[in-house]
Design a protein around this motif. Structure first.
Motif, PDB file in Angstrom:
ATOM      1  N   ILE A  24       0.849  -1.200   0.000  1.00  9.88           N
ATOM      2  CA  ILE A  24       0.000   0.000   0.000  1.00  9.88           C
ATOM      3  C   ILE A  24       0.875   1.238   0.000  1.00  9.88           C
ATOM      4  CG2 ILE A  24      -1.888   1.182   1.168  1.00  9.88           C
ATOM      5  CD1 ILE A  24      -2.551  -1.636   0.123  1.00  9.88           C
ATOM      6  N   ALA A  25       0.787   2.009  -1.082  1.00  6.29           N
ATOM      7  CA  ALA A  25       1.582   3.228  -1.196  1.00  6.29           C
ATOM      8  C   ALA A  25       1.112   4.271  -0.187  1.00  6.29           C
ATOM      9  CB  ALA A  25       1.470   3.783  -2.620  1.00  6.29           C
ATOM     10  N   GLU A  26       1.975   5.233   0.094  1.00  4.60           N
ATOM     11  CA  GLU A  26       1.650   6.264   1.069  1.00  4.60           C
ATOM     12  C   GLU A  26       0.498   7.154   0.620  1.00  4.60           C
ATOM     13  OE1 GLU A  26       2.746   6.693   4.113  1.00  4.60           O
ATOM     14  OE2 GLU A  26       3.966   4.879   3.931  1.00  4.60           O
ATOM     15  N   ASP A  27       0.291   7.284  -0.687  1.00  2.00           N
ATOM     16  CA  ASP A  27      -0.781   8.137  -1.194  1.00  2.00           C
ATOM     17  C   ASP A  27      -2.003   7.333  -1.613  1.00  2.00           C
ATOM     18  OD1 ASP A  27       0.355   6.878  -3.337  1.00  2.00           O
ATOM     19  OD2 ASP A  27       0.455   8.649  -4.622  1.00  2.00           O
ATOM     20  N   ASN A  28      -2.131   6.112  -1.127  1.00  2.42           N
ATOM     21  CA  ASN A  28      -3.293   5.288  -1.451  1.00  2.42           C
ATOM     22  C   ASN A  28      -4.507   5.782  -0.653  1.00  2.42           C
ATOM     23  OD1 ASN A  28      -5.217   3.102  -1.661  1.00  2.42           O
ATOM     24  ND2 ASN A  28      -3.537   1.809  -2.347  1.00  2.42           N
ATOM     25  N   PRO A  29      -5.654   6.038  -1.305  1.00  4.36           N
ATOM     26  CA  PRO A  29      -6.846   6.538  -0.588  1.00  4.36           C
ATOM     27  C   PRO A  29      -7.341   5.618   0.521  1.00  4.36           C
ATOM     28  CG  PRO A  29      -7.110   6.825  -2.963  1.00  4.36           C
ATOM     29  CD  PRO A  29      -5.870   6.000  -2.764  1.00  4.36           C
ATOM     30  N   VAL A  30      -6.997   4.334   0.470  1.00  3.32           N
ATOM     31  CA  VAL A  30      -7.465   3.428   1.511  1.00  3.32           C
ATOM     32  C   VAL A  30      -6.926   3.839   2.882  1.00  3.32           C
ATOM     33  CG1 VAL A  30      -5.578   1.749   1.371  1.00  3.32           C
ATOM     34  CG2 VAL A  30      -7.861   0.980   2.002  1.00  3.32           C
ATOM     35  N   ARG A  31      -5.817   4.550   2.907  1.00  7.24           N
ATOM     36  CA  ARG A  31      -5.261   5.010   4.181  1.00  7.24           C
ATOM     37  C   ARG A  31      -6.169   6.068   4.820  1.00  7.24           C
ATOM     38  NH1 ARG A  31      -0.128   3.353   5.289  1.00  7.24           N
ATOM     39  NH2 ARG A  31       1.024   2.343   3.586  1.00  7.24           N
ATOM     40  N   VAL A  32      -6.849   6.861   4.001  1.00  6.85           N
ATOM     41  CA  VAL A  32      -7.781   7.857   4.542  1.00  6.85           C
ATOM     42  C   VAL A  32      -8.961   7.168   5.207  1.00  6.85           C
ATOM     43  CG1 VAL A  32      -9.289   9.793   3.974  1.00  6.85           C
ATOM     44  CG2 VAL A  32      -7.085   9.557   2.823  1.00  6.85           C
ATOM     45  N   VAL A  33      -9.477   6.119   4.566  1.00  3.59           N
ATOM     46  CA  VAL A  33     -10.596   5.362   5.139  1.00  3.59           C
ATOM     47  C   VAL A  33     -10.195   4.791   6.489  1.00  3.59           C
ATOM     48  CG1 VAL A  33     -12.158   3.416   4.799  1.00  3.59           C
ATOM     49  CG2 VAL A  33     -11.485   4.824   2.842  1.00  3.59           C
ATOM     50  N   ASP A  34      -9.015   4.224   6.551  1.00  2.00           N
ATOM     51  CA  ASP A  34      -8.532   3.617   7.793  1.00  2.00           C
ATOM     52  C   ASP A  34      -8.375   4.667   8.890  1.00  2.00           C
ATOM     53  OD1 ASP A  34      -7.341   1.250   9.208  1.00  2.00           O
ATOM     54  OD2 ASP A  34      -5.578   2.554   9.218  1.00  2.00           O
ATOM     55  N   VAL A  64     -14.319  -2.739  11.467  1.00  2.00           N
ATOM     56  CA  VAL A  64     -13.905  -3.543  10.305  1.00  2.00           C
ATOM     57  C   VAL A  64     -14.962  -3.492   9.216  1.00  2.00           C
ATOM     58  CG1 VAL A  64     -13.358  -5.877   9.514  1.00  2.00           C
ATOM     59  CG2 VAL A  64     -12.453  -5.058  11.706  1.00  2.00           C
ATOM     60  N   LEU A  65     -16.227  -3.689   9.593  1.00  2.00           N
ATOM     61  CA  LEU A  65     -17.308  -3.704   8.608  1.00  2.00           C
ATOM     62  C   LEU A  65     -17.593  -2.303   8.072  1.00  2.00           C
ATOM     63  CD1 LEU A  65     -19.548  -6.221  10.546  1.00  2.00           C
ATOM     64  CD2 LEU A  65     -18.331  -6.662   8.415  1.00  2.00           C
ATOM     65  N   LEU A  66     -17.438  -1.287   8.909  1.00  2.00           N
ATOM     66  CA  LEU A  66     -17.624   0.078   8.428  1.00  2.00           C
ATOM     67  C   LEU A  66     -16.545   0.447   7.418  1.00  2.00           C
ATOM     68  CD1 LEU A  66     -19.190   2.722   8.591  1.00  2.00           C
ATOM     69  CD2 LEU A  66     -17.755   3.387  10.530  1.00  2.00           C
ATOM     70  N   LYS A  67     -15.302   0.096   7.700  1.00  2.00           N
ATOM     71  CA  LYS A  67     -14.224   0.337   6.730  1.00  2.00           C
ATOM     72  C   LYS A  67     -14.498  -0.395   5.425  1.00  2.00           C
ATOM     73  CE  LYS A  67     -10.538   0.901  10.196  1.00  2.00           C
ATOM     74  NZ  LYS A  67      -9.300   0.294  10.741  1.00  2.00           N
ATOM     75  N   LEU A  68     -15.002  -1.611   5.538  1.00  2.00           N
ATOM     76  CA  LEU A  68     -15.303  -2.411   4.354  1.00  2.00           C
ATOM     77  C   LEU A  68     -16.332  -1.710   3.481  1.00  2.00           C
ATOM     78  CD1 LEU A  68     -14.735  -5.174   2.993  1.00  2.00           C
ATOM     79  CD2 LEU A  68     -16.640  -6.091   4.321  1.00  2.00           C
ATOM     80  N   TYR A  69     -17.382  -1.181   4.106  1.00  2.00           N
ATOM     81  CA  TYR A  69     -18.434  -0.518   3.345  1.00  2.00           C
ATOM     82  C   TYR A  69     -17.967   0.806   2.749  1.00  2.00           C
ATOM     83  CZ  TYR A  69     -22.675  -3.286   3.605  1.00  2.00           C
ATOM     84  OH  TYR A  69     -23.627  -4.249   3.404  1.00  2.00           O
ATOM     85  N   ILE A  70     -17.251   1.603   3.525  1.00  2.00           N
ATOM     86  CA  ILE A  70     -16.781   2.887   2.993  1.00  2.00           C
ATOM     87  C   ILE A  70     -15.843   2.658   1.816  1.00  2.00           C
ATOM     88  CG2 ILE A  70     -15.462   4.964   3.520  1.00  2.00           C
ATOM     89  CD1 ILE A  70     -16.492   4.819   6.363  1.00  2.00           C
ATOM     90  N   TYR A  71     -14.937   1.686   1.955  1.00  2.00           N
ATOM     91  CA  TYR A  71     -14.055   1.357   0.842  1.00  2.00           C
ATOM     92  C   TYR A  71     -14.862   0.892  -0.364  1.00  2.00           C
ATOM     93  CZ  TYR A  71     -10.551  -1.014  -1.997  1.00  2.00           C
ATOM     94  OH  TYR A  71      -9.752  -1.407  -3.046  1.00  2.00           O
ATOM     95  N   GLY A  72     -15.887   0.071  -0.124  1.00  2.00           N
ATOM     96  CA  GLY A  72     -16.693  -0.443  -1.222  1.00  2.00           C
ATOM     97  C   GLY A  72     -17.389   0.661  -1.990  1.00  2.00           C
ATOM     98  N   TYR A  73     -18.047   1.581  -1.281  1.00  2.00           N
ATOM     99  CA  TYR A  73     -18.750   2.661  -1.977  1.00  2.00           C
ATOM    100  C   TYR A  73     -17.781   3.643  -2.619  1.00  2.00           C
ATOM    101  CZ  TYR A  73     -23.424   1.313  -0.504  1.00  2.00           C
ATOM    102  OH  TYR A  73     -24.612   0.641  -0.351  1.00  2.00           O
ATOM    103  N   LEU A  74     -16.592   3.759  -2.041  1.00  2.00           N
ATOM    104  CA  LEU A  74     -15.584   4.626  -2.634  1.00  2.00           C
ATOM    105  C   LEU A  74     -15.050   4.041  -3.945  1.00  2.00           C
ATOM    106  CD1 LEU A  74     -14.180   7.312  -1.871  1.00  2.00           C
ATOM    107  CD2 LEU A  74     -12.376   5.962  -0.808  1.00  2.00           C
ATOM    108  N   ASN A  75     -15.176   2.737  -4.100  1.00  2.87           N
ATOM    109  CA  ASN A  75     -14.650   2.055  -5.288  1.00  2.87           C
ATOM    110  C   ASN A  75     -15.748   1.359  -6.086  1.00  2.87           C
ATOM    111  OD1 ASN A  75     -11.440   2.052  -5.107  1.00  2.87           O
ATOM    112  ND2 ASN A  75     -12.245   1.819  -3.025  1.00  2.87           N
ATOM    113  N   ARG A  76     -16.998   1.845  -5.961  1.00  4.32           N
ATOM    114  CA  ARG A  76     -18.140   1.372  -6.753  1.00  4.32           C
ATOM    115  C   ARG A  76     -18.438  -0.105  -6.504  1.00  4.32           C
ATOM    116  NH1 ARG A  76     -16.993   4.279 -12.643  1.00  4.32           N
ATOM    117  NH2 ARG A  76     -15.924   6.117 -11.829  1.00  4.32           N
TER     118      ARG A  76
END
Length: 480
Positions: A24-34, A64-76
């Motif tokens: 996971i790169a430092e500028d990966n958006p998944v880090r914001v979700v986390d 864990v499940l909230l992160k999963l959902y936010i990531y999912g909607y962020l990535n369609r």
């Protein structure tokens, strides 16, 4: 021979990074979700099972499940089954959830059981944006759009639809009866082959008519005189320029004109925007943190009662008045051509004559809040009368609170590009969200669950906007 970039043989061994962190790169958006979810006080938002039970099978932590959902909607990826598959093969999700892969039922139940809490998380992110000083202009644009529900038009019934479908069924029965008589006259093998099939179709249509007549009785007791079989809260709503209706929900949003962040949103079961100006203006005002906020809306929101409701509340509306009579297109003078002078309480017509209040006895009518203005002497000999009125004299009706509407018209004239700003601000988020959804319907049913789904879409949209504005690293530092 041209050279190509060569891949690695499938049976060749290799050394992957020892840690998921290395993927996971430092500028990966998944880090914001986390980072965002880790900062939330989940118990205060209403999430259950934040503390583990002493007995029974261990469950998944809500984060864990909230992160999963936010990531999912962020990535369609909104489907619980697709999220289940992605959790087992997507390196970003493995990093985000610690290689946990809940089953689709657990994922779906989390969204179903934590609707109010998820909606609060979406509102909290708007509060975070406000604390970062992103709503400094205090100007928002509101708009509404129809979103499809999990309910086809065939499974939605209104009084007009039932009457039309009964008429269509009776027309088909008459045609089949004519075909049946023709087959009987022909006789032979053709009649033996066609007669049973025609009789079966006629019986099927008669059963359908009985079902539709029973639906007519059900409609009389149904809220809004509509019945939707798949999603009971979905409503048939007309759409502009298509000639058909959409069975779904009317989604309202209020968007900041500076950074295009969605301050407030609401899902309604009413197809018209007419009664949404004051509620959405109030929601935007509360989210902005300002003492007052200017609200830009299109003609569909124009309602004198709604504009009056905004008066003194901190919501300053700018809505163009709709000319429903179409007088301007016919070359006829409109009410805007008559200039009102509040200090003298009179109107000046295009010919320069003055219209004053009519006697009280002639102003009696169904609405005591309406005052009528006229000039009997001037209208009789006026050369502009053909462009003014076909009646014996011109009469202007003025509402007792028209001063509020006049003030709004003056604000619109001082801001001539208001509707252009509204269009480029409020319509873009709808286009983006519908594109993420794949131009399809909501995945959930009933109003409460659809509100939760829309909150996740809005949260994902705002997250992406913030990542674009700040960048991943600066945003994480800003919200920490």
């Amino acid at each position: 021979m041209k050279r190509f970039v060569e891949g690695v043989a499938r049976d060749q061994g290799g050394l992957f990074p020892a840690h998921l962190e290395d993927f996971i790169a430092e500028d990966n958006p998944v880090r914001v979700v986390d980072a965002f979810v880790d900062l939330l006080a989940l118990r205060a938002f209403g999430f259950v099972a934040v503390d583990p039970s002493a007995t029974g099978r261990p469950g998944y932590h809500p984060s864990v499940l909230l992160k999963l959902y936010i990531y999912g909607y962020l990535n369609r990826i909104a489907s619980s089954r697709r999220l289940e598959r992605e959790a087992g093969r997507n390196v970003e999700l493995m990093w985000l959830t610690g290689r946990l892969a809940p089953d689709h039922k657990t994922i779906a139940n989390f969204r179903k059981d934590h609707g109010p809490a998820i909606r609060q998380v979406s509102a909290h992110f708007v509060e975070v944006c406000r604390q970062l000083g992103l709503f400094s202009r205090a100007i928002v644009a509101i708009d509404g759009s129809k979103f499809k529900a999990v309910n086809s038009r065939d499974n939605n019934f209104t009084a007009n639809k039932v009457a039309r479908r009964i008429e269509q069924a009776e027309t088909h029965i008459a045609r089949y009866l004519t075909a049946l008589e023709r087959a009987d006259r022909q006789g032979g093998d053709v009649a033996e082959e066609r007669t049973p099939r025609l009789r079966e179709k006629i019986e099927g249509l008669r059963r359908r008519i009985e079902h539709l007549k029973a639906m007519e009785e059900q409609l009389e007791a149904a809220p809004g005189m509509q019945v939707s079989l798949t999603d009971p809260d979905a409503r048939a709503m007309s759409t502009r320029g298509k000639g058909t209706d959409v069975v779904g929900y009317n989604v309202q949003i209020a968007v900041d004109t500076e950074h295009h962040l969605i301050l407030a949103h609401e899902v309604t079961m009413t197809g018209s925007d007419r009664a949404q100006l004051a509620p959405m203006g109030e929601a935007a005002l509360n989210a902005s943190g300002h003492a007052s906020v200017t609200v830009l809306a299109d003609r569909g929101y124009y309602s004198r009662d709604q504009v009056l409701a905004c008066e003194g509340s901190g919501t300053v509306p700018i809505v163009p008045k709709s000319d429903t009579a179409g007088a301007a297109t016919r070359g006829v003078f409109t009410t805007h051509d008559f200039i009102y002078e509040p200090e003298r309480d009179r109107y000046t017509c295009p010919a320069g004559h003055y219209l004053t209040q009519a006697p009280v006895r002639s102003t009696r009518g169904p609405d005591p809040d309406i005052v009528r203005y006229r000039n009997l002497d001037a209208c009789g000999a006026c050369s502009l009368k053909p462009r003014c009125t076909p009646e014996r004299y011109k009469q202007i009706k003025r509402w007792k609170n028209d001063g509020v509407l006049d003030a709004m018209q003056q604000r619109l004239e001082r801001m001539p590009d208001a509707m252009k700003i509204r269009r480029r601000t409020a319509e873009h988020p709808f286009g983006t969200i519908k594109s993420w959804m794949g131009a399809t319907h909501f995945l959930t049913k009933t109003l409460a669950k659809v509100k939760t789904e829309m909150s996740l879409q809005v949260l994902a949209y705002n997250l992406k906007r913030m990542i674009t504005l700040f960048g991943v690293g600066p945003l994480i530092r800003a919200i920490a």
